[in-house]
Write a protein that holds these residues in place. Sequence first.
Motif, PDB file in Angstrom:
ATOM      1  N   THR A  12       0.839  -1.208   0.000  1.00  0.00           N
ATOM      2  CA  THR A  12       0.000   0.000   0.000  1.00  0.00           C
ATOM      3  C   THR A  12       0.865   1.246   0.000  1.00  0.00           C
ATOM      4  OG1 THR A  12      -1.769  -1.145   1.171  1.00  0.00           O
ATOM      5  CG2 THR A  12      -1.772   1.256   1.290  1.00  0.00           C
ATOM      6  N   CYS A  43      -3.856   6.196   1.878  1.00  0.00           N
ATOM      7  CA  CYS A  43      -4.318   4.948   1.267  1.00  0.00           C
ATOM      8  C   CYS A  43      -4.477   3.819   2.295  1.00  0.00           C
ATOM      9  CB  CYS A  43      -3.373   4.545   0.151  1.00  0.00           C
ATOM     10  SG  CYS A  43      -3.323   5.758  -1.198  1.00  0.00           S
ATOM     11  N   LEU A  84      -2.876   8.892  -8.553  1.00  0.00           N
ATOM     12  CA  LEU A  84      -3.943   9.100  -7.575  1.00  0.00           C
ATOM     13  C   LEU A  84      -4.890  10.228  -7.971  1.00  0.00           C
ATOM     14  CD1 LEU A  84      -1.961   8.743  -4.217  1.00  0.00           C
ATOM     15  CD2 LEU A  84      -3.354   7.031  -5.365  1.00  0.00           C
ATOM     16  N   THR A  94      -7.870   9.584  -2.818  1.00  0.00           N
ATOM     17  CA  THR A  94      -7.302   8.377  -2.193  1.00  0.00           C
ATOM     18  C   THR A  94      -8.352   7.455  -1.578  1.00  0.00           C
ATOM     19  OG1 THR A  94      -6.849   9.685  -0.191  1.00  0.00           O
ATOM     20  CG2 THR A  94      -5.031   9.386  -1.746  1.00  0.00           C
ATOM     21  N   HIS A  97      -8.621   3.840  -2.898  1.00  0.00           N
ATOM     22  CA  HIS A  97      -7.428   3.072  -2.525  1.00  0.00           C
ATOM     23  C   HIS A  97      -7.527   2.609  -1.064  1.00  0.00           C
ATOM     24  CE1 HIS A  97      -5.374   4.183  -6.297  1.00  0.00           C
ATOM     25  NE2 HIS A  97      -6.090   5.287  -6.175  1.00  0.00           N
ATOM     26  N   THR A 101      -7.661  -1.221   0.309  1.00  0.00           N
ATOM     27  CA  THR A 101      -6.687  -1.675   1.303  1.00  0.00           C
ATOM     28  C   THR A 101      -7.399  -2.375   2.466  1.00  0.00           C
ATOM     29  OG1 THR A 101      -5.195   0.147   0.753  1.00  0.00           O
ATOM     30  CG2 THR A 101      -4.851  -0.940   2.874  1.00  0.00           C
TER      31      THR A 101
END
Length: 216
Positions: A12, A43, A84, A94, A97, A101
């Motif tokens: 990440t 993220c 991004l 973000t 993302h 994650t």
Amino acid sequence: MDDQRRAVADRTRGFLPAEEADALRAAAADARPGLWLEIGTYCAKSTVHLGSVAETAGAHLVTLDHHHGSEENQPGWEYHDAELVDPRTGRLETLPHARHTLHDAGLEPVVTLLVGSTQQVAPWWTSPLELLFLDGNHTDEVAQHDYAAFAPHLTDGALLLVHDVFSDPRDGGQAPWHVVRRALESGAFDEVSVTGSLRVLRRTGSVLPGVPGSLT
Ligand code: MG
């Protein structure tokens, strides 16, 4: 933290050296269960580390970010990542993302993503905190705001973690260091540990002078 989750954290995007990630988990393992708050999700790299410990501790982690990046993430700045940028808005984005994650890490039940600025959330936040991780915007104005707004919610004995603390200006920006100095000079915190740029403090129970609403 198991290997699968560590692999998710490692791949990440983010700005957290392995040594500081280890120190973050070690510090959090000392926190009581209850509500933990991270300011600055990006993220969700550090969120995986904190969330993993929160799961074990029976705590719930809230992670707060407007998800449009800090100054240093904007185009033309040192920590900009063109991948991004959201083509629809032209802005850094973000949140997807961070969602991926937390999904990949299996941490969605343990972590609430809170999307907004700290200025939006501070006026209505009332929940006591057992852990506060300050890792948001690194301008003096916002760093001081985030400390003043959320540190008073820490209970006696709760932990205050601050990232990117550089006491020497040659090593990095000074805003997080100014926050740590303010916390220590208030007499309301003791220093627990220093690992790289990560400082861990514990609230000792006294009031936070000059901070409205600190008599909790
Ligand atoms: Mg940071």
